[in-house]
Design a protein around this motif. Structure first.
Motif, mmCIF file in Angstrom:
data_model
loop_
_atom_site.group_PDB
_atom_site.id
_atom_site.type_symbol
_atom_site.label_atom_id
_atom_site.label_comp_id
_atom_site.label_asym_id
_atom_site.label_seq_id
_atom_site.Cartn_x
_atom_site.Cartn_y
_atom_site.Cartn_z
ATOM 1 N N PRO A 62 22.912 -21.911 -92.842
ATOM 2 C CA PRO A 62 23.269 -23.253 -92.346
ATOM 3 C C PRO A 62 23.217 -24.306 -93.445
ATOM 4 O O PRO A 62 22.531 -24.144 -94.458
ATOM 5 C CB PRO A 62 22.206 -23.515 -91.272
ATOM 6 C CG PRO A 62 21.023 -22.709 -91.719
ATOM 7 C CD PRO A 62 21.590 -21.470 -92.348
ATOM 8 N N PHE A 110 28.648 -18.816 -96.670
ATOM 9 C CA PHE A 110 28.844 -17.403 -96.346
ATOM 10 C C PHE A 110 28.655 -16.559 -97.598
ATOM 11 O O PHE A 110 29.082 -16.925 -98.698
ATOM 12 C CB PHE A 110 30.233 -17.166 -95.753
ATOM 13 C CG PHE A 110 30.370 -17.701 -94.358
ATOM 14 C CD1 PHE A 110 29.963 -16.941 -93.265
ATOM 15 C CD2 PHE A 110 30.863 -18.980 -94.133
ATOM 16 C CE1 PHE A 110 30.065 -17.443 -91.974
ATOM 17 C CE2 PHE A 110 30.971 -19.487 -92.853
ATOM 18 C CZ PHE A 110 30.572 -18.718 -91.772
ATOM 19 N N ALA A 136 29.466 -23.686 -92.944
ATOM 20 C CA ALA A 136 28.292 -22.880 -93.304
ATOM 21 C C ALA A 136 28.553 -22.191 -94.637
ATOM 22 O O ALA A 136 29.701 -22.025 -95.062
ATOM 23 C CB ALA A 136 27.991 -21.840 -92.221
ATOM 24 N N SER A 180 25.624 -15.684 -92.850
ATOM 25 C CA SER A 180 25.808 -17.129 -93.022
ATOM 26 C C SER A 180 24.464 -17.816 -93.201
ATOM 27 O O SER A 180 23.418 -17.321 -92.767
ATOM 28 C CB SER A 180 26.531 -17.721 -91.816
ATOM 29 O OG SER A 180 25.749 -17.582 -90.648
ATOM 30 N N ALA A 200 32.496 -22.410 -89.629
ATOM 31 C CA ALA A 200 31.860 -21.323 -88.895
ATOM 32 C C ALA A 200 32.775 -20.794 -87.793
ATOM 33 O O ALA A 200 32.804 -19.586 -87.516
ATOM 34 C CB ALA A 200 30.542 -21.814 -88.300
#
Length: 284
Positions: free
Chosen positions: A253, A167, A165, A251, A237
């Motif tokens: 996706p 961040f 993911a 986060s 993740a």
């Protein structure tokens, strides 16, 4: 020719000097010169290019180096397999990227050492490209690396798939606003890191080719910089959820193609494996 001759040959290649090779092999230069001359006579070709400053391997020398490493590996494996004790013992050196070191190594160490306490299991954390090179050059017995991989001389077994993911700091705006900033700042490991390659590919897919990279050498450092709002990053993740759950991060996706990273265990093919390595491969 004997295995000691090959050790001298490798020492000359590694040090680029007959004099230095004599020092590391605890012998005299005349003996090193004589052993190399004997090898060259046996193979009927020059193994080194000699200059006043340095000696380097010829193409024939490169070929012999490849076989010399295999011979040394086979001798070491034979010693392990001929041990009198029925109890598995020896040493395994396994490589992995830093996130694998943080997430998986503690459990691997616990499980393997509980089952086989006489095996000395060591881990080395390094970039993907270095890990692959070290396996090929017999510096590592095996390594956990990200797929895909198609390297002649290596076999692989699938270990698991991880979800990645984007961040950013918890105070960061929406992703489209972050990407509109010029230049986009990313917090990454050095070149050769799978996560750096992913975020760079992701930026390119967004049409962003101008960005600023802040390079760090630890997960902790990357998390700290992202939390402070100095840039964005890509990480597993699971890693953040398990070890950095309380940090001020948010986060975003990724699509399935970029957001899924497969980890494989790679090891040399077409060479005998020690009992310990066979067992490690079967376990993981």
């Amino acid at each position: 020719m004997n295995t000691h001759d090959l050790k001298i040959f490798e020492a000359v290649a590694a040090n680029g000097s007959f004099t230095r090779a004599a020092e590391v092999m605890f012998t005299v230069q005349s003996n090193v010169t004589a052993r190399i001359k004997s090898l060259e006579e046996e193979f009927g070709t020059a193994l080194f290019n000699r200059t006043s400053r340095k000696v380097t391997l010829t193409s024939a020398g490169e070929t012999l180096m490849h076989y010399s490493k295999q011979i040394d590996h086979l001798v070491q494996e034979a010693k392990k397999d001929i041990e009198k004790s029925n109890e598995m013992s020896g040493q395994l050196t396994i490589g992995c990227i830093e996130t694998t070191m943080a997430l998986k190594v503690p459990d691997i160490l616990r499980r393997f050492t509980e089952a086989y306490p006489q095996v000395d299991l060591e881990f080395k954390s390094e970039r993907r490209s270095e890990l692959i090179s070290d396996v090929l050059n017999y510096k590592l017995d095996a390594a956990f690396v990200s797929a895909p991989i198609n390297v002649p001389g290596l076999e692989q077994v699938h270990i698991k798939d991880e979800q990645l993911a984007i961040f950013a700091s918890a105070t960061a705006p929406e992703l489209k606003i972050l990407l509109a900033a010029q230049p986009v700042k990313i917090i990454v490991f050095d070149q050769g890191c799978a996560f750096r390659a992913r975020i760079e590919s992701w930026l390119n897919s967004k049409g962003i080719i101008q960005y600023k990279s802040i390079v760090l050498n630890s997960i902790e450092g990357i998390v700290n910089f992202v939390e402070a709002g100095l840039g964005i990053t890509i990480l597993p993740a699971e890693l953040i959820a398990q070890y950095y759950k309380g940090r001020k991060l948010r986060s975003f996706p990724l699509n399935k193609e970029l957001g899924t990273m497969s980890t494989v265990l790679v090891f040399r093919k077409n060479v005998p494996h020690s009992r310990a390595l066979k067992t490690f491969i079967e376990m993981y």
